[in-house]
Design a protein around this motif. Structure first.
Motif, PDB file in Angstrom:
ATOM      1  N   LEU A  50       1.035  -1.132  -0.099  1.00  0.00           N
ATOM      2  CA  LEU A  50      -0.088   0.017  -0.090  1.00  0.00           C
ATOM      3  C   LEU A  50       0.976   1.341   0.196  1.00  0.00           C
ATOM      4  O   LEU A  50       0.568   2.318  -0.741  1.00  0.00           O
ATOM      5  CB  LEU A  50      -0.996  -0.054   1.084  1.00  0.00           C
ATOM      6  N   VAL A  51       2.121   1.351   0.658  1.00  0.00           N
ATOM      7  CA  VAL A  51       2.892   2.343   0.772  1.00  0.00           C
ATOM      8  C   VAL A  51       3.551   2.421  -0.524  1.00  0.00           C
ATOM      9  O   VAL A  51       3.483   3.477  -1.141  1.00  0.00           O
ATOM     10  CB  VAL A  51       3.934   1.974   1.660  1.00  0.00           C
ATOM     11  N   ALA A  52       3.759   1.265  -1.289  1.00  0.00           N
ATOM     12  CA  ALA A  52       4.415   1.583  -2.697  1.00  0.00           C
ATOM     13  C   ALA A  52       3.494   2.136  -3.551  1.00  0.00           C
ATOM     14  O   ALA A  52       3.818   2.940  -4.399  1.00  0.00           O
ATOM     15  CB  ALA A  52       4.742  -0.024  -2.927  1.00  0.00           C
ATOM     16  N   ALA A  53       2.033   1.704  -3.558  1.00  0.00           N
ATOM     17  CA  ALA A  53       1.112   2.114  -4.324  1.00  0.00           C
ATOM     18  C   ALA A  53       0.985   3.547  -4.037  1.00  0.00           C
ATOM     19  O   ALA A  53       1.039   4.348  -5.016  1.00  0.00           O
ATOM     20  CB  ALA A  53      -0.304   1.561  -3.954  1.00  0.00           C
ATOM     21  N   PHE A  54       1.114   4.218  -2.817  1.00  0.00           N
ATOM     22  CA  PHE A  54       1.007   5.746  -2.559  1.00  0.00           C
ATOM     23  C   PHE A  54       2.286   6.336  -3.217  1.00  0.00           C
ATOM     24  O   PHE A  54       1.990   7.235  -3.650  1.00  0.00           O
ATOM     25  CB  PHE A  54       1.017   5.731  -1.030  1.00  0.00           C
ATOM     26  N   ILE A  55       3.622   5.671  -2.941  1.00  0.00           N
ATOM     27  CA  ILE A  55       4.571   6.333  -3.636  1.00  0.00           C
ATOM     28  C   ILE A  55       4.482   6.471  -5.082  1.00  0.00           C
ATOM     29  O   ILE A  55       4.550   7.455  -5.673  1.00  0.00           O
ATOM     30  CB  ILE A  55       5.774   5.690  -3.079  1.00  0.00           C
ATOM     31  N   SER A  56       3.808   5.337  -5.684  1.00  0.00           N
ATOM     32  CA  SER A  56       3.537   5.410  -7.421  1.00  0.00           C
ATOM     33  C   SER A  56       2.943   6.572  -7.721  1.00  0.00           C
ATOM     34  O   SER A  56       2.805   7.438  -8.579  1.00  0.00           O
ATOM     35  CB  SER A  56       3.220   4.149  -7.836  1.00  0.00           C
ATOM     36  N   PHE A  57       1.722   6.646  -6.823  1.00  0.00           N
ATOM     37  CA  PHE A  57       0.858   7.842  -7.222  1.00  0.00           C
ATOM     38  C   PHE A  57       1.439   8.984  -7.088  1.00  0.00           C
ATOM     39  O   PHE A  57       1.323  10.002  -7.778  1.00  0.00           O
ATOM     40  CB  PHE A  57      -0.473   7.718  -5.903  1.00  0.00           C
ATOM     41  N   LEU A  58       2.248   9.406  -6.007  1.00  0.00           N
ATOM     42  CA  LEU A  58       3.027  10.437  -5.757  1.00  0.00           C
ATOM     43  C   LEU A  58       3.997  11.011  -7.060  1.00  0.00           C
ATOM     44  O   LEU A  58       3.951  12.126  -7.447  1.00  0.00           O
ATOM     45  CB  LEU A  58       3.558  10.567  -4.544  1.00  0.00           C
ATOM     46  N   LEU A  59       4.664   9.828  -7.564  1.00  0.00           N
ATOM     47  CA  LEU A  59       5.245   9.892  -8.686  1.00  0.00           C
ATOM     48  C   LEU A  59       4.566  10.114 -10.025  1.00  0.00           C
ATOM     49  O   LEU A  59       4.980   9.966 -10.962  1.00  0.00           O
ATOM     50  CB  LEU A  59       6.213   8.793  -8.874  1.00  0.00           C
TER      51      LEU A  59
END
Ligand code: ATP
Length: 868
Positions: free
Chosen positions: A65-74
């Motif tokens: 989920l954290v990774a998904a969030f980071i992807s979203f930010l990028l």
């Protein structure tokens, strides 16, 4: 207002508005509306909602989920969507599996919930104990669990063990007399019976005064912790193994992450890859696969008449090497019919008695009086031994109820399998007569006179020898023999077991209880499966030998031992002899526990059957305590880990076969999971070590995790029962599931998958771009794992066990195959899943490479795995 224990039985009945006819349906309904059901409140169950959210507690899911969030930010929204979909689907799948497994375990529990015998509408009926209401007349006999608090209105030598309430392990004698004092501790309320205690001896009737949480135990009990089933040893060891494996994989992922960074790959990309690899490689499904397979397996067993009460028993079932079985009712049909009688020193066939002869009539009548069985409109209620006597009476037009009305019973010392005797006292005309019936060996020493056509004479040695000779002849034909004797006693004389002496012998009654027709085949299949069947019986040695021979259980008479001889052996001596003994005759329940222990000392895993109240300790001591569902007492069922709903020996054997299959299915499912995951890791390690581009995109790994993990693993777990499992020896219970052989297999099978995938990857790289290469690697890994599902079905070749014999594996394969191709070819998904378009040539190559591990595996199995 006085307490129930201070009141007379009449007062209590009046107060609760009941008669001896019991409650009517209307009364019951009304009382249920007022007082509710007879249940103790249980701990809270986890709701489906909570189970669903529980899926997100996993550390890996949080990282995703954290990774998904980071992807979203990028700005990589597509990655975010894919990750979220994968996480969501995983959680839904996990929840469905969990809830399904819970439901089937729950329904299993309901199948083994206790029953109570109550008088309703002037009839004795058996009902689930939660339906008992205040005012019900609860009938109690040895072996019954008491399901509500109540005041005794009838007691015949009733003894109750109240240790669950009072801590006192000795049983308490109960009576119906009121107690004067108001405040009496529970232990001294000898005219009351309490929920949770059990009857050790005698019979009685109580009128229910409190149910559920209002009962004494309800008041003190904390919430029952029944909501959670304890984890089985296999689940525990797999969870521990899973944790260690997760740690190992995490370390590998950290190493790969570091190397990637070192080689100049972007931080986010490296991080996403490492996390996805961890998700794909850590077999989160390990523990839940066991639960699911166990849950479905036990459902199937319940349909086949074996109800599992303790889940861990399924694991031990596959290791059972000795089955100690009661004879009567388990190996035999428990349908007794009288064949011969011996009276007035003559053997007479059952259909040639002459009731005009006083002695022959006397035998028939006494057999009906010292008897609790009833037969009405083909309905038989009671002990089969006694039903046989009732039927004999009917043959000569003596109705048991009329005979009993004419000679009213004053008291009874109930039958118990330790004493092997039963005594009743009757008013016969103006006299008081005590009648005793039971095993010949125990009754013969208690007689000193006998009835003959010349009147009552003193018994001589010659008489005794003759009786023993006849008993021997009857027994040699496999017949159960009962002796009947009586004596006159003083009116109002209170009697107990000490008075069972100086009796007048009337005669012998020999009855046949044929072996079940399935027993012979079941015994044979046991022996082939390396399991030793043992017969245990209260009957005479000769009877036991005859039946044992008939069902192919006994080869040599030296393998037979009798109770009194066991008594003379020390535990050590019994242990030395135990492997040479097959039939135990004239045993009491106490011997059973010694027999179990002796076998266990020899390193065996023992299943032991039982039905009576005294069988409890042996059932608990056995690795698998098997209680009889029909004839078994509630106490025996409570002590057991498995209940047979048909009381049949052959059901134990098929339960063992099921246990073996379930265990091997679990093993195969785990093998599948681990080998596939190993394959993925090997490929990534290879690429990392050689400094090649990453063989998979993170989304590939997540997709593979979703499609090739749970579904095929569950399908493998549902592999149908293979008859050949009963040709193996029992599994060594101490051998860990993941032993060296299994680990080697995981590595080798993982390598095969890895080789195919790497070849596809390299071919893709040669074609030029890395996207095509990773698409080829991803497709090959996914497909070869799906196909590998067929390999993992059995240690034998799929062509031996049947290509289509497990349609679930096909279903899992087809779902996976279709999803994979949708991802590969659907224009909207290709960019989301980071796949390049593949040419037909490339696709053909991938198909070929994906079948390779399957072909090698099958080739090996066909050539080297010997089929039985
Ligand atoms: P098995 O031990 O073979 O499974 P079982 O459990 O029925 O059979 P018991 O009930 O202990 O064995 O019976 C042991 C002996 O007690 C029998 O051989 C018989 O002689 C005697 N017996 C059995 N039932 C009764 C009864 N209802 N009344 C009196 N004696 C009985």
């Amino acid at each position: 207002m006085s307490e129930y224990h201070q009141q007379t039985t009449v007062e209590v009945m009046e107060k609760l508005d009941v008669t001896y006819q019991g409650l009517s349906d209307y009364d019951v309904q009304r009382r249920q509306e007022i007082y509710g059901y007879n249940e103790l409140a249980e701990g809270k169950r986890t709701s489906t909602f909570a189970v669903f959210f529980g899926q997100f507690k996993d550390l890996l899911v949080i990282i995703l989920l954290v990774a998904a969030f980071i992807s979203f930010l990028l700005g990589e929204v597509e990655s975010t969507i894919v990750i979220l979909i994968v996480v969501l689907l995983n959680a839904i799948l996990g929840t469905v599996q969990h809830v399904k497994a819970e439901q089937s375990l729950e329904s299993l529990k309901a199948l083994s919930s206790p029953l109570a015998k109550v008088m309703r509408n002037n009839q004795l009926v058996e009902i689930p104990s939660e339906d008992v209401v205040v005012g019900d007349l609860l009938s109690l006999e040895a072996g019954d669990y008491i399901s509500a608090d109540g005041r005794l209105v009838e007691s015949h030598n009733l003894q109750i063990n109240e240790s669950s309430l009072t801590g006192e392990s000795l049983a308490v004698s109960k009576s119906t007399a009121p107690i004067q004092e108001e405040h009496v501790p529970i232990a001294e309320k000898t005219n009351m019976a309490f929920t949770g205690s059990f009857v050790t001896n005698g019979r009685g009737v109580v009128i229910v005064t409190a149910i559920g949480m209002e009962s004494e135990i309800g008041k003190i009990a904390n919430l029952l912790d029944t909501a959670k089933e304890k984890k089985t040893p296999l689940q525990v060891s797999l969870n521990q193994f899973g944790e260690k494996l997760a740690l190992g994989i995490t370390m590998i992922c950290v190493a790969i992450f570091t190397i990637d960074l070192f080689r100049g790959r972007e931080l986010v990309e490296s991080f996403m890859f490492a996390v996805s690899l961890a998700v794909a490689a850590i077999p989160e499904a390990l523990g839940s696969i066991v639960t699911i397979v166990l849950a479905f397996g036990t459902q199937k067993m319940a349909k086949e008449h074996a109800i599992i009460r303790k889940l861990y028993a399924v694991e031990s079932l596959g290791s059972v090497s000795v089955i100690c079985s009661d004879k009567t009712g388990t190996l035999t049909e428990n349908k007794m019919t009288v064949q011969h009688v011996y009276v007035n020193q003559k053997v007479i066939p059952h259909d040639q008695l002459q009731t005009k002869h006083a002695l022959e009539k006397s035998l028939l009548i006494k057999g009906l009086l010292c008897n609790n069985a009833v037969e009405r409109d083909q309905n038989e209620i009671g002990d089969p031994t006694e039903i046989a006597l009732v039927k004999l009476g009917k043959q000569y037009n003596f109705d048991e109820l009329i005979v009993r009305n004419l000679n009213p019973r004053i008291m009874e010392i109930p039958f118990d399998s330790d004493r092997k005797l039963m005594t009743t006292v009757h008013q016969v005309n103006k006299q008081t007569v005590m009648i005793t019936k039971g095993g010949v060996d125990v009754l013969l020493p208690k007689i000193n006179r006998m009835e003959t056509s010349l009147g009552i004479v003193t018994v001589t040695d010659e008489h005794r020898n003759k009786i023993e000779e006849v008993n021997h002849d009857f027994s040699a034909n496999g017949l159960r023999v009962l002796a009947i004797a009586y004596k006159e006693i003083r009116t109002h004389q209170a009697i107990d077991v000490q008075d069972e002496r100086d009796l007048i012998f009337v005669g012998l009654i020999a009855m046949m209880d044929p072996p079940r027709k399935e027993s012979k085949a079941a015994v044979e299949s046991c022996i082939k499966a390396g399991i030793k069947p043992i017969m245990i019986t209260g009957d005479h040695k000769i009877t036991a030998i005859a039946i044992a021979r008939e069902i192919g259980l006994l080869k040599d008479s030296s393998e037979v031992i009798e109770g009194p001889e066991i008594e003379r052996l020390t535990d050590q001596q019994l242990e030395e002899r135990v492997e040479g003994l097959t039939v135990y005759a004239r045993v009491t329940p106490e011997h059973k526990i010694r027999i179990v222990k002796a076998w266990q000392e020899k390193g065996h895993v023992v299943a032991m059957t039982g039905d009576g109240v005294n069988d409890g300790p042996a059932l608990k001591q056995a690795d698998i305590g098997v209680a009889m569902g029909i004839t078994g007492t509630e106490v025996a069922k409570d002590a057991s880990s498995m209940v047979l709903t048909d009381d049949n020996f052959s059901t134990i054997v098929s339960a063992i076969a099921n246990g073996r299959s379930i265990y091997s299915n679990i093993k195969n499912a785990i093998l599948f999971l681990l080998s596939g995951n190993a394959g993925a890791i090997f490929v990534v390690l290879y690429a990392t070590v050689l400094g090649l581009p990453l063989p998979f995109a993170p989304v590939h790994l997540l997709f593979i995790n979703l499609l090739t993990d749970s579904l095929p693993a569950i399908a493998i777990g549902l592999e149908p029962h293979n008859k050949k499992t009963m040709k193996d020896k029992p599994r060594d219970i101490h051998m860990p599931l993941l032993n060296r052989r299994v680990t080697t297999q995981v590595v080798l099978e993982g390598l095969l998958i890895a080789i195919s995938t790497t070849i596809a990857f390299r071919i893709g790289l040669q074609a030029g771009d890395t996207l095509t290469a990773s698409t080829m690697a991803f497709t090959t890994l996914c497909l070869s794992r799906l196909i590998h599902g067929f390999n993992s079905r059995s240690k034998e070749s799929i062509f031996v066990i049947g290509v289509f014999s497990n349609m679930y594996t096909w279903l899992a394969f087809i779902i996976g195959f279709v999803c994979l191709h949708v991802v590969l070819f659907h224009p909207a998904l290709t960019s989301m899943f980071e796949v390049a378009p593949l040419s037909w040539r490339q696709l053909g190559l991938i198909y070929g490479l994906s079948v390779m591990p399957f072909l090698v595996n099958q080739w090996y199995k066909v050539l080297f795995v010997r089929s039985k």
